[in-house]
Motif scaffolding. Sequence first.
Motif, PDB file in Angstrom:
ATOM      1  N   PHE A   1      92.380  55.751  57.040  1.00  0.00           N
ATOM      2  CA  PHE A   1      93.284  56.645  57.763  1.00  0.00           C
ATOM      3  C   PHE A   1      92.925  56.637  59.249  1.00  0.00           C
ATOM      4  CE2 PHE A   1      92.636  58.345  53.471  1.00  0.00           C
ATOM      5  CZ  PHE A   1      93.934  58.265  52.989  1.00  0.00           C
ATOM      6  N   LYS A   2      93.455  55.682  59.948  1.00  0.00           N
ATOM      7  CA  LYS A   2      93.069  55.473  61.341  1.00  0.00           C
ATOM      8  C   LYS A   2      93.623  56.544  62.280  1.00  0.00           C
ATOM      9  CE  LYS A   2      92.593  50.488  60.729  1.00  0.00           C
ATOM     10  NZ  LYS A   2      91.126  50.556  60.675  1.00  0.00           N
ATOM     11  N   ASP A   3      94.654  57.278  61.851  1.00  0.00           N
ATOM     12  CA  ASP A   3      95.224  58.321  62.702  1.00  0.00           C
ATOM     13  C   ASP A   3      94.480  59.646  62.581  1.00  0.00           C
ATOM     14  OD1 ASP A   3      97.208  56.682  63.720  1.00  0.00           O
ATOM     15  OD2 ASP A   3      98.585  57.121  62.079  1.00  0.00           O
ATOM     16  N   ALA A   4      93.587  59.746  61.616  1.00  0.00           N
ATOM     17  CA  ALA A   4      92.823  60.981  61.428  1.00  0.00           C
ATOM     18  C   ALA A   4      91.647  61.014  62.401  1.00  0.00           C
ATOM     19  CB  ALA A   4      92.324  61.076  59.991  1.00  0.00           C
ATOM     20  N   ARG A   5      91.175  62.231  62.664  1.00  0.00           N
ATOM     21  CA  ARG A   5      90.043  62.387  63.569  1.00  0.00           C
ATOM     22  C   ARG A   5      88.770  61.786  62.973  1.00  0.00           C
ATOM     23  NH1 ARG A   5      90.922  68.710  64.471  1.00  0.00           N
ATOM     24  NH2 ARG A   5      91.865  68.352  62.422  1.00  0.00           N
ATOM     25  N   ASN A   6      87.978  61.204  63.846  1.00  0.00           N
ATOM     26  CA  ASN A   6      86.699  60.625  63.433  1.00  0.00           C
ATOM     27  C   ASN A   6      85.629  61.205  64.358  1.00  0.00           C
ATOM     28  OD1 ASN A   6      84.715  59.093  62.288  1.00  0.00           O
ATOM     29  ND2 ASN A   6      85.415  57.144  63.119  1.00  0.00           N
ATOM     30  N   GLN A   7      85.243  62.447  64.080  1.00  0.00           N
ATOM     31  CA  GLN A   7      84.361  63.201  64.976  1.00  0.00           C
ATOM     32  C   GLN A   7      83.117  63.671  64.230  1.00  0.00           C
ATOM     33  OE1 GLN A   7      87.148  66.265  66.144  1.00  0.00           O
ATOM     34  NE2 GLN A   7      87.907  65.060  67.858  1.00  0.00           N
ATOM     35  N   LEU A   8      82.387  62.719  63.722  1.00  0.00           N
ATOM     36  CA  LEU A   8      81.250  63.038  62.871  1.00  0.00           C
ATOM     37  C   LEU A   8      80.210  63.895  63.585  1.00  0.00           C
ATOM     38  CD1 LEU A   8      80.701  62.315  59.954  1.00  0.00           C
ATOM     39  CD2 LEU A   8      79.188  60.495  60.741  1.00  0.00           C
ATOM     40  N   LEU A   9      79.933  63.587  64.833  1.00  0.00           N
ATOM     41  CA  LEU A   9      78.940  64.361  65.576  1.00  0.00           C
ATOM     42  C   LEU A   9      79.401  65.804  65.749  1.00  0.00           C
ATOM     43  CD1 LEU A   9      76.263  64.361  67.066  1.00  0.00           C
ATOM     44  CD2 LEU A   9      77.476  63.650  69.140  1.00  0.00           C
ATOM     45  N   HIS A  10      80.685  65.979  65.992  1.00  0.00           N
ATOM     46  CA  HIS A  10      81.251  67.325  66.140  1.00  0.00           C
ATOM     47  C   HIS A  10      81.070  68.125  64.855  1.00  0.00           C
ATOM     48  CE1 HIS A  10      84.007  70.505  67.296  1.00  0.00           C
ATOM     49  NE2 HIS A  10      84.748  70.259  66.236  1.00  0.00           N
ATOM     50  N   TRP A  11      81.314  67.503  63.714  1.00  0.00           N
ATOM     51  CA  TRP A  11      81.176  68.196  62.435  1.00  0.00           C
ATOM     52  C   TRP A  11      79.715  68.509  62.132  1.00  0.00           C
ATOM     53  CZ3 TRP A  11      84.347  63.580  60.289  1.00  0.00           C
ATOM     54  CH2 TRP A  11      85.665  63.674  60.760  1.00  0.00           C
ATOM     55  N   TYR A  12      78.828  67.631  62.559  1.00  0.00           N
ATOM     56  CA  TYR A  12      77.392  67.829  62.316  1.00  0.00           C
ATOM     57  C   TYR A  12      76.834  68.987  63.147  1.00  0.00           C
ATOM     58  CZ  TYR A  12      72.380  66.965  62.914  1.00  0.00           C
ATOM     59  OH  TYR A  12      71.014  67.110  63.007  1.00  0.00           O
ATOM     60  N   LEU A  13      77.445  69.279  64.286  1.00  0.00           N
ATOM     61  CA  LEU A  13      76.927  70.327  65.160  1.00  0.00           C
ATOM     62  C   LEU A  13      76.903  71.691  64.472  1.00  0.00           C
ATOM     63  CD1 LEU A  13      78.513  69.433  68.627  1.00  0.00           C
ATOM     64  CD2 LEU A  13      76.125  69.205  67.926  1.00  0.00           C
ATOM     65  N   TRP A  14      77.850  71.944  63.578  1.00  0.00           N
ATOM     66  CA  TRP A  14      77.874  73.243  62.897  1.00  0.00           C
ATOM     67  C   TRP A  14      76.644  73.442  62.019  1.00  0.00           C
ATOM     68  CZ3 TRP A  14      83.701  73.605  61.114  1.00  0.00           C
ATOM     69  CH2 TRP A  14      84.493  73.808  62.240  1.00  0.00           C
ATOM     70  N   PRO A  15      76.346  72.530  61.098  1.00  0.00           N
ATOM     71  CA  PRO A  15      75.112  72.684  60.315  1.00  0.00           C
ATOM     72  C   PRO A  15      73.857  72.674  61.190  1.00  0.00           C
ATOM     73  CG  PRO A  15      76.580  71.120  59.251  1.00  0.00           C
ATOM     74  CD  PRO A  15      77.165  71.402  60.602  1.00  0.00           C
ATOM     75  N   MET A  16      73.859  71.863  62.233  1.00  0.00           N
ATOM     76  CA  MET A  16      72.692  71.791  63.108  1.00  0.00           C
ATOM     77  C   MET A  16      72.433  73.134  63.784  1.00  0.00           C
ATOM     78  SD  MET A  16      71.994  69.352  66.427  1.00  0.00           S
ATOM     79  CE  MET A  16      73.040  70.365  67.481  1.00  0.00           C
ATOM     80  N   ALA A  17      73.514  73.814  64.188  1.00  0.00           N
ATOM     81  CA  ALA A  17      73.373  75.089  64.892  1.00  0.00           C
ATOM     82  C   ALA A  17      73.080  76.249  63.950  1.00  0.00           C
ATOM     83  CB  ALA A  17      74.642  75.381  65.692  1.00  0.00           C
ATOM     84  N   SER A  18      73.551  76.162  62.711  1.00  0.00           N
ATOM     85  CA  SER A  18      73.376  77.281  61.778  1.00  0.00           C
ATOM     86  C   SER A  18      72.131  77.145  60.907  1.00  0.00           C
ATOM     87  CB  SER A  18      74.614  77.429  60.887  1.00  0.00           C
ATOM     88  OG  SER A  18      74.854  76.245  60.157  1.00  0.00           O
ATOM     89  N   LEU A  19      71.657  75.919  60.716  1.00  0.00           N
ATOM     90  CA  LEU A  19      70.449  75.675  59.917  1.00  0.00           C
ATOM     91  C   LEU A  19      69.416  75.014  60.828  1.00  0.00           C
ATOM     92  CD1 LEU A  19      72.198  74.230  56.731  1.00  0.00           C
ATOM     93  CD2 LEU A  19      71.371  76.561  57.055  1.00  0.00           C
TER      94      LEU A  19
END
Length: 207
Positions: free
Chosen positions: A49-67
Amino acid sequence: MVMKFIKHYTGTTMSKLALLELAKVQSLDRTEVDIISGWWKDLGLAQEFKDARNQLLHWYLWPMASLTDPSLSEQRIELTKPIALVFLIDDILDVYGTLDELILFTEAVKRWDSNTLEQLPYNLRICVEALYKVTQEINDKIYKKYGFNPNEFLKQALRPHCTNLYEAVLLEAKWFALGHMPMADDYIKNGMVSDTWSKTGVRNRVT
């Protein structure tokens, strides 16, 4: 912010220890991102799905900040996975799904039953299957480590938030299909659920 405080104590033993700890944490963060990137690449959905967002670092920031505890590395990695899939599925529904497909998809998520997936088109089915698989893998790891089977808890943690999100997306799709212009209050109310930031509910519930 961290460097600001470290510089304040430049030359002291405290600053040296702080720099060592910072380097250790940054190295751990890079290792975790590499592991998650490998998982994401192997999953193959970003290529599908090339039109979908590919923001792995952005998604990782939430667990990194909360845990934040360095000992919670495995938890940060595992939590990033369902967050990534929720974002991806949201994008796919916006770009790839028809109204009928969205209805079937939302019902499948509500039931959380793999037997209902055969009705879905391939692109939606593989995403839900990936979400099921990630949930089961987390379940297996917890059971192996603690002897506790969290299967029902994980379902209850993810299903309500996923259902609410995709029902909101479904409502937007219905408005579009019918050519309906919602009232501002209705649009804002629904948007508070369908908006990207509402997905933090998945993070909060799981943690």
